[in-house]
Design a protein around this motif. Sequence first.
Motif, short mmCIF file in Angstrom:
data_model
loop_
_atom_site.label_atom_id
_atom_site.label_comp_id
_atom_site.label_asym_id
_atom_site.label_seq_id
_atom_site.Cartn_x
_atom_site.Cartn_y
_atom_site.Cartn_z
N MET A 1 0.85 -1.16 0.00
CA MET A 1 0.00 0.00 0.00
C MET A 1 0.91 1.24 0.00
O MET A 1 1.89 1.29 0.72
N LYS A 2 0.54 2.21 -0.79
CA LYS A 2 1.32 3.44 -0.87
C LYS A 2 1.06 4.32 0.34
O LYS A 2 0.02 4.25 0.97
N LYS A 3 2.04 5.16 0.64
CA LYS A 3 1.92 6.10 1.76
C LYS A 3 1.12 7.32 1.34
O LYS A 3 1.12 7.72 0.18
N LEU A 4 0.47 7.92 2.31
CA LEU A 4 -0.27 9.16 2.07
C LEU A 4 0.54 10.34 2.59
O LEU A 4 1.16 10.25 3.65
N THR A 5 0.48 11.45 1.85
CA THR A 5 1.06 12.68 2.35
C THR A 5 0.13 13.22 3.44
O THR A 5 -1.00 12.74 3.61
N LYS A 6 0.59 14.23 4.14
CA LYS A 6 -0.23 14.82 5.20
C LYS A 6 -1.56 15.35 4.65
O LYS A 6 -2.62 15.12 5.23
N LYS A 7 -1.52 16.04 3.53
CA LYS A 7 -2.74 16.60 2.92
C LYS A 7 -3.66 15.47 2.43
O LYS A 7 -4.87 15.52 2.61
N GLU A 8 -3.08 14.43 1.81
CA GLU A 8 -3.88 13.30 1.35
C GLU A 8 -4.56 12.61 2.53
O GLU A 8 -5.74 12.26 2.45
N GLU A 9 -3.82 12.45 3.62
CA GLU A 9 -4.40 11.78 4.79
C GLU A 9 -5.51 12.63 5.40
O GLU A 9 -6.54 12.09 5.82
N GLU A 10 -5.33 13.93 5.42
CA GLU A 10 -6.37 14.82 5.95
C GLU A 10 -7.67 14.67 5.14
O GLU A 10 -8.76 14.57 5.71
N ILE A 11 -7.55 14.59 3.84
CA ILE A 11 -8.73 14.42 2.98
C ILE A 11 -9.31 13.01 3.13
O ILE A 11 -10.53 12.84 3.21
N MET A 12 -8.45 12.01 3.22
CA MET A 12 -8.94 10.64 3.43
C MET A 12 -9.69 10.53 4.76
O MET A 12 -10.70 9.83 4.83
N GLN A 13 -9.20 11.20 5.79
CA GLN A 13 -9.90 11.15 7.09
C GLN A 13 -11.34 11.62 6.92
O GLN A 13 -12.26 11.04 7.50
N GLU A 14 -11.54 12.66 6.13
CA GLU A 14 -12.90 13.16 5.90
C GLU A 14 -13.73 12.17 5.09
O GLU A 14 -14.91 11.96 5.37
N ILE A 15 -13.14 11.56 4.10
CA ILE A 15 -13.88 10.57 3.29
C ILE A 15 -14.24 9.36 4.15
O ILE A 15 -15.35 8.86 4.08
N TRP A 16 -13.30 8.90 4.97
CA TRP A 16 -13.60 7.79 5.88
C TRP A 16 -14.72 8.18 6.83
O TRP A 16 -15.62 7.38 7.10
N LYS A 17 -14.68 9.38 7.35
CA LYS A 17 -15.69 9.85 8.30
C LYS A 17 -17.07 9.95 7.63
O LYS A 17 -18.07 9.54 8.18
N GLN A 18 -17.09 10.52 6.42
CA GLN A 18 -18.37 10.76 5.74
C GLN A 18 -18.88 9.53 4.98
O GLN A 18 -20.06 9.44 4.67
N GLY A 19 -17.99 8.60 4.65
CA GLY A 19 -18.40 7.42 3.89
C GLY A 19 -18.35 7.65 2.40
O GLY A 19 -17.73 6.90 1.66
N LYS A 20 -18.98 8.70 1.95
CA LYS A 20 -18.87 9.15 0.56
C LYS A 20 -19.15 10.65 0.59
O LYS A 20 -19.93 11.13 1.42
N ALA A 21 -18.47 11.36 -0.30
CA ALA A 21 -18.57 12.82 -0.22
C ALA A 21 -18.26 13.48 -1.55
O ALA A 21 -17.46 12.98 -2.34
N PHE A 22 -18.92 14.59 -1.77
CA PHE A 22 -18.59 15.46 -2.90
C PHE A 22 -17.46 16.38 -2.45
O PHE A 22 -17.24 16.57 -1.24
N ILE A 23 -16.74 16.97 -3.40
CA ILE A 23 -15.63 17.84 -3.06
C ILE A 23 -16.08 18.96 -2.12
O ILE A 23 -15.40 19.26 -1.13
N LYS A 24 -17.24 19.54 -2.39
CA LYS A 24 -17.75 20.62 -1.54
C LYS A 24 -17.90 20.16 -0.09
O LYS A 24 -17.57 20.89 0.85
N ASP A 25 -18.39 18.93 0.11
CA ASP A 25 -18.54 18.38 1.46
C ASP A 25 -17.19 18.29 2.17
O ASP A 25 -17.09 18.57 3.36
N ILE A 26 -16.18 17.87 1.43
CA ILE A 26 -14.84 17.72 2.00
C ILE A 26 -14.27 19.09 2.36
O ILE A 26 -13.78 19.30 3.47
#
Length: 120
Positions: A1-26
Amino acid sequence: MKKLTKKEEEIMQEIWKQGKAFIKDIVDALPAPKPHYNTVSTVLKILQEKGFVDYVKYGNVYQYFPVVSIDAYKTEEVDDLLEKYFDNSYVNMIAHFAKKQDMDQKEIDEIIKLIKSNKS
């Protein structure tokens, strides 16, 4: 599995939290200063290339969802941490955190109880 940058991980945390999301939601969920919509869009494209997210297209809008679970990512990260800093020893890692966090006996007992329950 590839590593996430800090910004990528911050965005992934939101996607994991929301389950699915539009860019505006993020963007709305991220702390100030809010990143630009296009910045989040670019990071999501990178996350898709890395295999972390995919999307469903609704007209010209994309709804993103995680492909990699947070548990799978946590496991990978902890295994990497364990290997790099603790000689692949859970004992060394737990001892480090026990000393660092000044764990009280109740917390230590909870960890022991958890370990024992996972062994059965």
